[in-house]
Design a protein around this motif. Structure first.
Motif, PDB file in Angstrom:
ATOM      1  N   THR A 189     -42.355  92.749  50.326  1.00  0.00           N
ATOM      2  CA  THR A 189     -41.746  91.713  49.488  1.00  0.00           C
ATOM      3  C   THR A 189     -40.631  92.323  48.632  1.00  0.00           C
ATOM      4  O   THR A 189     -39.547  91.751  48.507  1.00  0.00           O
ATOM      5  CB  THR A 189     -42.817  91.050  48.592  1.00  0.00           C
ATOM      6  OG1 THR A 189     -43.869  90.570  49.429  1.00  0.00           O
ATOM      7  CG2 THR A 189     -42.243  89.894  47.805  1.00  0.00           C
ATOM      8  N   LEU A 190     -40.884  93.516  48.095  1.00  0.00           N
ATOM      9  CA  LEU A 190     -39.846  94.182  47.296  1.00  0.00           C
ATOM     10  C   LEU A 190     -38.619  94.474  48.163  1.00  0.00           C
ATOM     11  O   LEU A 190     -37.477  94.303  47.720  1.00  0.00           O
ATOM     12  CB  LEU A 190     -40.380  95.477  46.679  1.00  0.00           C
ATOM     13  CG  LEU A 190     -41.511  95.336  45.652  1.00  0.00           C
ATOM     14  CD1 LEU A 190     -41.958  96.711  45.148  1.00  0.00           C
ATOM     15  CD2 LEU A 190     -41.098  94.466  44.472  1.00  0.00           C
ATOM     16  N   MET A 191     -38.835  94.870  49.413  1.00  0.00           N
ATOM     17  CA  MET A 191     -37.700  95.141  50.316  1.00  0.00           C
ATOM     18  C   MET A 191     -36.879  93.873  50.552  1.00  0.00           C
ATOM     19  O   MET A 191     -35.648  93.908  50.565  1.00  0.00           O
ATOM     20  CB  MET A 191     -38.192  95.689  51.662  1.00  0.00           C
ATOM     21  CG  MET A 191     -38.621  97.142  51.616  1.00  0.00           C
ATOM     22  SD  MET A 191     -39.249  97.724  53.216  1.00  0.00           S
ATOM     23  CE  MET A 191     -37.716  97.982  54.125  1.00  0.00           C
ATOM     24  N   ALA A 192     -37.569  92.739  50.745  1.00  0.00           N
ATOM     25  CA  ALA A 192     -36.850  91.489  51.000  1.00  0.00           C
ATOM     26  C   ALA A 192     -36.067  91.065  49.747  1.00  0.00           C
ATOM     27  O   ALA A 192     -34.907  90.646  49.841  1.00  0.00           O
ATOM     28  CB  ALA A 192     -37.826  90.399  51.428  1.00  0.00           C
ATOM     29  N   LEU A 193     -36.682  91.207  48.570  1.00  0.00           N
ATOM     30  CA  LEU A 193     -35.998  90.812  47.335  1.00  0.00           C
ATOM     31  C   LEU A 193     -34.777  91.697  47.084  1.00  0.00           C
ATOM     32  O   LEU A 193     -33.710  91.219  46.691  1.00  0.00           O
ATOM     33  CB  LEU A 193     -36.959  90.891  46.137  1.00  0.00           C
ATOM     34  CG  LEU A 193     -38.127  89.893  46.140  1.00  0.00           C
ATOM     35  CD1 LEU A 193     -39.067  90.165  44.977  1.00  0.00           C
ATOM     36  CD2 LEU A 193     -37.625  88.447  46.083  1.00  0.00           C
ATOM     37  N   PHE A 194     -34.938  92.984  47.342  1.00  0.00           N
ATOM     38  CA  PHE A 194     -33.824  93.921  47.164  1.00  0.00           C
ATOM     39  C   PHE A 194     -32.650  93.517  48.059  1.00  0.00           C
ATOM     40  O   PHE A 194     -31.497  93.456  47.618  1.00  0.00           O
ATOM     41  CB  PHE A 194     -34.287  95.343  47.485  1.00  0.00           C
ATOM     42  CG  PHE A 194     -33.205  96.382  47.400  1.00  0.00           C
ATOM     43  CD1 PHE A 194     -32.693  96.765  46.180  1.00  0.00           C
ATOM     44  CD2 PHE A 194     -32.698  96.983  48.552  1.00  0.00           C
ATOM     45  CE1 PHE A 194     -31.688  97.728  46.082  1.00  0.00           C
ATOM     46  CE2 PHE A 194     -31.695  97.945  48.478  1.00  0.00           C
ATOM     47  CZ  PHE A 194     -31.192  98.316  47.237  1.00  0.00           C
ATOM     48  N   PHE A 195     -32.952  93.201  49.310  1.00  0.00           N
ATOM     49  CA  PHE A 195     -31.897  92.754  50.228  1.00  0.00           C
ATOM     50  C   PHE A 195     -31.183  91.519  49.660  1.00  0.00           C
ATOM     51  O   PHE A 195     -29.946  91.443  49.667  1.00  0.00           O
ATOM     52  CB  PHE A 195     -32.487  92.456  51.605  1.00  0.00           C
ATOM     53  CG  PHE A 195     -31.603  91.600  52.467  1.00  0.00           C
ATOM     54  CD1 PHE A 195     -30.456  92.128  53.068  1.00  0.00           C
ATOM     55  CD2 PHE A 195     -31.880  90.242  52.652  1.00  0.00           C
ATOM     56  CE1 PHE A 195     -29.624  91.335  53.842  1.00  0.00           C
ATOM     57  CE2 PHE A 195     -31.050  89.446  53.414  1.00  0.00           C
ATOM     58  CZ  PHE A 195     -29.914  89.985  54.011  1.00  0.00           C
ATOM     59  N   LEU A 196     -31.944  90.554  49.152  1.00  0.00           N
ATOM     60  CA  LEU A 196     -31.346  89.315  48.638  1.00  0.00           C
ATOM     61  C   LEU A 196     -30.493  89.553  47.379  1.00  0.00           C
ATOM     62  O   LEU A 196     -29.545  88.825  47.115  1.00  0.00           O
ATOM     63  CB  LEU A 196     -32.437  88.279  48.351  1.00  0.00           C
ATOM     64  CG  LEU A 196     -33.150  87.731  49.593  1.00  0.00           C
ATOM     65  CD1 LEU A 196     -34.401  86.940  49.205  1.00  0.00           C
ATOM     66  CD2 LEU A 196     -32.209  86.856  50.431  1.00  0.00           C
TER      67      LEU A 196
END
Ligand code: GTP
Ligand code: MG
Length: 344
Positions: A189-196
């Protein structure tokens, strides 16, 4: 050594987008199911308070952060009212007493205290719903990061969908189980948020960097600053880029896979959602690890710390495969999609 991807036609993007939307509707729990979780919590609290009258239970993790599946576990945090913290020795003995007590509860089975983990827990299985659960003590930072993730989920519907897809992808590729040496759902989830946050234009802001005045407010919990901007109604006036990104979820999903395989340099950079400027592994003295994911509050915690080299390669291969599968028209519209979903 990445295969080149074909140009994306509007038809292809529309199919990809449908697959992403479908993934979300297949897995998102409805309000009824969320209500059931609260009922289980109340029942357990009532039961535990007969022996520990000061006990207070609270749900956290994906039951509360907006990224829960129907079958996600119940993450429960227990505190004793009137007591600020707990030391390690008391924590372990309380976990053991809690396990003895829960064994007398007819609604739960397989009660197991785990006292050797970094965060001691009692695991259990809730018979009526088939849900797994665990109770930890004074897991205060987790309550705060749950609230942070929930705030990001509430900003834009695409955040929710993309984080879901990321979690489904991780589980399907067998790279989403920290207890077996890979990364936790929380890490993905942290990886997806960072990408966004890093997308241009960004889909979400860095909530920990929005504040009045020159200095970030300090809200200390266990020695870490858990401040973030959570007045989402006021976000449009505080973050003018809101709404600036109009990509579809399909585009973002493929964008994410490309970002982590083509752009993001894992040797140099840290996945870090608390600041927009790139943080380097050198800054953090975490150069010996390949996948470095910094917890947004506990800045000493690298969620990738437990990865072996072999597992790291396995995870990277899953992303490279994902990029090819979702980036190539004939492969991305999968006749395999429904059967893969049944896997859950
Ligand atoms: P699912 O249960 O897979 O749906 O996702 P989840 O977000 O609930 O993940 P999990 O049950 O593994 O973790 C529960 C919560 O613990 C997370 O949402 C975080 O709030 C918190 N947490 C904080 N640090 C960590 C960590 O290092 N690992 C894990 N797993 N969780 C952490
Ligand atoms: Mg969970």
């Amino acid at each position: 050594q990445l295969d080149p991807l074909p140009a994306l036609t509007p038809e292809f993007l529309s199919v990809l987008n449908k697959v992403c939307e479908q993934c979300y509707t297949d897995f998102a729990p409805d309000e009824l199911e969320m209500g059931v979780r609260e009922l289980i919590l109340k029942d357990l609290e009532t039961f535990i308070r007969r022996q520990f009258p000061a006990a207070r239970l609270q749900l956290f993790g994906s039951s509360k952060n907006g990224f829960g599946f129907r079958q996600s576990d119940l993450d429960i945090c227990m505190v004793l009212e009137g007591q600020e913290t707990i030391n390690d020795v008391d924590c372990i003995s309380l976990i053991e007493s809690l396990a003895r007590l829960l064994r007398k509860h007819s609604g739960v089975k397989n009660v197991l205290p785990i006292t050797t983990a970094k965060v001691p827990i009692v695991k259990f299985y809730h018979v009526q719903t088939g849900l797994e659960g665990d109770i930890s003590l004074y897991n205060t930072l987790a309550l705060h990061n749950t609230h942070l993730l929930a705030s990001y989920a509430a900003i834009d519907r695409r955040v929710k969908i993309l984080c879901y897809i990321m979690k489904v992808f991780a589980k399907m590729c067998d790279i989403g189980d920290a207890s077996r040496g890979s990364l936790s759902s929380y890490a993905y989830t942290l990886m997806a948020l960072f990408f966004l946050q890093q997308r241009n234009p960004p889909v979400i802001p860095v909530l920990q960097e929005i504040y009045d005045g020159q200095k970030k407010p300090e809200v200390l919990v266990d020695g870490w600053n858990v401040y973030f901007f959570d007045d989402l109604k006021a976000l449009p006036s505080r973050w003018p880029q809101l709404g600036g990104n109009t990509e579809s979820v399909g585009e973002l999903w493929l964008g994410l896979l490309r970002f982590y395989t083509e752009e993001f340099d894992f040797r140099e950079h840290v996945v870090c959602i608390r600041q927009h400027a790139r943080l380097t592994t050198f800054n953090k003295q975490w150069t010996s690890k390949y996948i470095v994911i910094e917890d947004p509050f506990d800045l000493n915690h690298n969620l990738g710390a437990g990865l072996s080299r072999k597992m790291t390669n396995f995870i990277m291969k899953a992303f490279i495969n994902g990029r090819r599968v979702f980036g190539t028209p004939h492969k991305a519209f999968p006749p395999i999609y429904p059967s893969l979903m049944e896997y859950f």
